[in-house]
Design a protein around this motif. Structure first.
Motif, PDB file in Angstrom:
ATOM      1  N   ARG A  28       0.837  -1.210   0.000  1.00 32.35           N
ATOM      2  CA  ARG A  28       0.000   0.000   0.000  1.00 32.35           C
ATOM      3  C   ARG A  28       0.868   1.256   0.000  1.00 32.35           C
ATOM      4  NH1 ARG A  28      -4.416  -2.007   4.508  1.00 32.35           N
ATOM      5  NH2 ARG A  28      -5.673  -3.257   3.066  1.00 32.35           N
ATOM      6  N   LYS A  30       3.909   1.531  -1.129  1.00 30.20           N
ATOM      7  CA  LYS A  30       4.573   1.651  -2.437  1.00 30.20           C
ATOM      8  C   LYS A  30       3.605   2.210  -3.477  1.00 30.20           C
ATOM      9  CE  LYS A  30       7.583   1.028  -5.779  1.00 30.20           C
ATOM     10  NZ  LYS A  30       8.418  -0.124  -5.970  1.00 30.20           N
ATOM     11  N   SER A  31       2.375   1.702  -3.511  1.00 33.19           N
ATOM     12  CA  SER A  31       1.391   2.208  -4.472  1.00 33.19           C
ATOM     13  C   SER A  31       1.128   3.693  -4.250  1.00 33.19           C
ATOM     14  CB  SER A  31       0.079   1.423  -4.364  1.00 33.19           C
ATOM     15  OG  SER A  31       0.242   0.109  -4.838  1.00 33.19           O
ATOM     16  N   GLN A  32       0.967   4.097  -2.998  1.00 26.97           N
ATOM     17  CA  GLN A  32       0.715   5.514  -2.687  1.00 26.97           C
ATOM     18  C   GLN A  32       1.936   6.360  -3.013  1.00 26.97           C
ATOM     19  OE1 GLN A  32      -2.426   6.677  -1.686  1.00 26.97           O
ATOM     20  NE2 GLN A  32      -1.435   8.553  -2.384  1.00 26.97           N
ATOM     21  N   LEU A  68       4.000  -4.551 -10.466  1.00 28.80           N
ATOM     22  CA  LEU A  68       3.352  -3.246 -10.442  1.00 28.80           C
ATOM     23  C   LEU A  68       2.405  -3.132 -11.623  1.00 28.80           C
ATOM     24  CD1 LEU A  68       6.508  -1.008  -9.904  1.00 28.80           C
ATOM     25  CD2 LEU A  68       4.953  -1.886  -8.148  1.00 28.80           C
ATOM     26  N   GLY A  70      -0.767  -0.269 -13.274  1.00 31.73           N
ATOM     27  CA  GLY A  70      -1.650   0.877 -13.198  1.00 31.73           C
ATOM     28  C   GLY A  70      -2.856   0.566 -14.055  1.00 31.73           C
ATOM     29  N   ILE A 103      -3.303  -1.389  -3.043  1.00 33.06           N
ATOM     30  CA  ILE A 103      -3.957  -0.611  -4.093  1.00 33.06           C
ATOM     31  C   ILE A 103      -4.163   0.811  -3.583  1.00 33.06           C
ATOM     32  CG2 ILE A 103      -5.990  -0.408  -5.584  1.00 33.06           C
ATOM     33  CD1 ILE A 103      -6.439  -3.460  -5.014  1.00 33.06           C
ATOM     34  N   ASN A 111      -5.769   3.800 -10.701  1.00 31.74           N
ATOM     35  CA  ASN A 111      -5.352   3.059  -9.506  1.00 31.74           C
ATOM     36  C   ASN A 111      -3.937   2.547  -9.727  1.00 31.74           C
ATOM     37  OD1 ASN A 111      -8.042   2.769  -8.021  1.00 31.74           O
ATOM     38  ND2 ASN A 111      -8.534   1.859  -9.993  1.00 31.74           N
ATOM     39  N   MET A 112      -3.200   2.454  -8.629  1.00 39.35           N
ATOM     40  CA  MET A 112      -1.863   1.848  -8.669  1.00 39.35           C
ATOM     41  C   MET A 112      -1.901   0.582  -7.845  1.00 39.35           C
ATOM     42  SD  MET A 112      -0.087   3.820 -10.579  1.00 39.35           S
ATOM     43  CE  MET A 112       1.617   3.545 -10.289  1.00 39.35           C
ATOM     44  N   PHE A 113      -1.349  -0.466  -8.406  1.00 40.57           N
ATOM     45  CA  PHE A 113      -1.333  -1.787  -7.776  1.00 40.57           C
ATOM     46  C   PHE A 113       0.097  -2.242  -7.551  1.00 40.57           C
ATOM     47  CE2 PHE A 113      -5.130  -1.336 -10.293  1.00 40.57           C
ATOM     48  CZ  PHE A 113      -6.141  -1.923  -9.551  1.00 40.57           C
ATOM     49  N   THR A 114       0.353  -2.723  -6.347  1.00 39.40           N
ATOM     50  CA  THR A 114       1.652  -3.324  -6.033  1.00 39.40           C
ATOM     51  C   THR A 114       1.396  -4.698  -5.445  1.00 39.40           C
ATOM     52  OG1 THR A 114       2.627  -1.146  -5.550  1.00 39.40           O
ATOM     53  CG2 THR A 114       3.794  -3.093  -4.706  1.00 39.40           C
TER      54      THR A 114
END
Length: 120
Positions: A28, A30-32, A68, A70, A103, A111-114
Motif C-alpha cells: 500500500r 509503495k502504491s501511494q 506493479l 496501473g 492498491i 489506480n496503482m497496484f503493487t
C-alpha cells in the motif's frame, strides 16, 4: 486481486499464497508513493528497491519479487499482469508462499497496484 492470483495458482497446480499483513502494508505504501512522487517503477525515491523496502521493515525471506500495475480496475490490472511473461512468472512462481497486495486510488491510470511476493 488476492482471489484472482490464488485462482491462477490453483489452475497451475500450485499452492495458494498466504496473505502477509506486513507485505500488504508495504505494498500500500509503495502504491501511494508512486502516486505521490509521480513515478512508475520498482525503485522508489522514498523506499529504494522492493528488497530494500522489505528488509528495512524487518521482512525476512529467501526469495522475493514485485509486480506493479496501473489500471482502472482490479480485473484490468490482473489481466495485464497475466499477459506479461515476467509478471505472470512472479504470480506463478512455486518458490513464493506469501504475498501482499496494495492498491492506491489516483495517478494517471486511476489506480496503482503493487504485489509483493516472498518465499520463506
Amino acid at each position: 486481486m488476492v482471489t484472482l492470483v490464488n485462482q491462477e495458482r490453483t489452475k497451475a497446480g500450485l499452492q495458494q499464497l498466504k496473505v502477509d499483513n506486513t507485505l500488504v502494508q508495504l505494498a500500500r505504501k509503495k502504491s501511494q508513493d508512486m502516486i505521490d512522487k509521480n513515478y512508475f517503477g520498482h525503485t522508489s525515491p522514498t523506499y529504494g528497491s522492493p528488497f530494500e523496502m522489505m528488509k528495512s521493515a524487518g521482512v525476512s525471506y529467501y526469495t522475493a519479487g514485485e509486480n506493479l500495475a496501473g489500471a482502472g480496475s482490479v480485473e484490468s490490472a490482473h489481466a495485464s499482469l497475466m499477459a506479461s511473461s515476467g509478471h505472470r512468472a512472479n504470480i506463478l512462481n512455486a518458490r513464493y508462499n506469501h504475498f501482499g497486495v496494495g492498491i492506491a486510488v489516483g495517478g494517471p491510470y486511476g489506480n496503482m497496484f503493487t504485489q509483493l511476493f516472498i518465499g520463506k
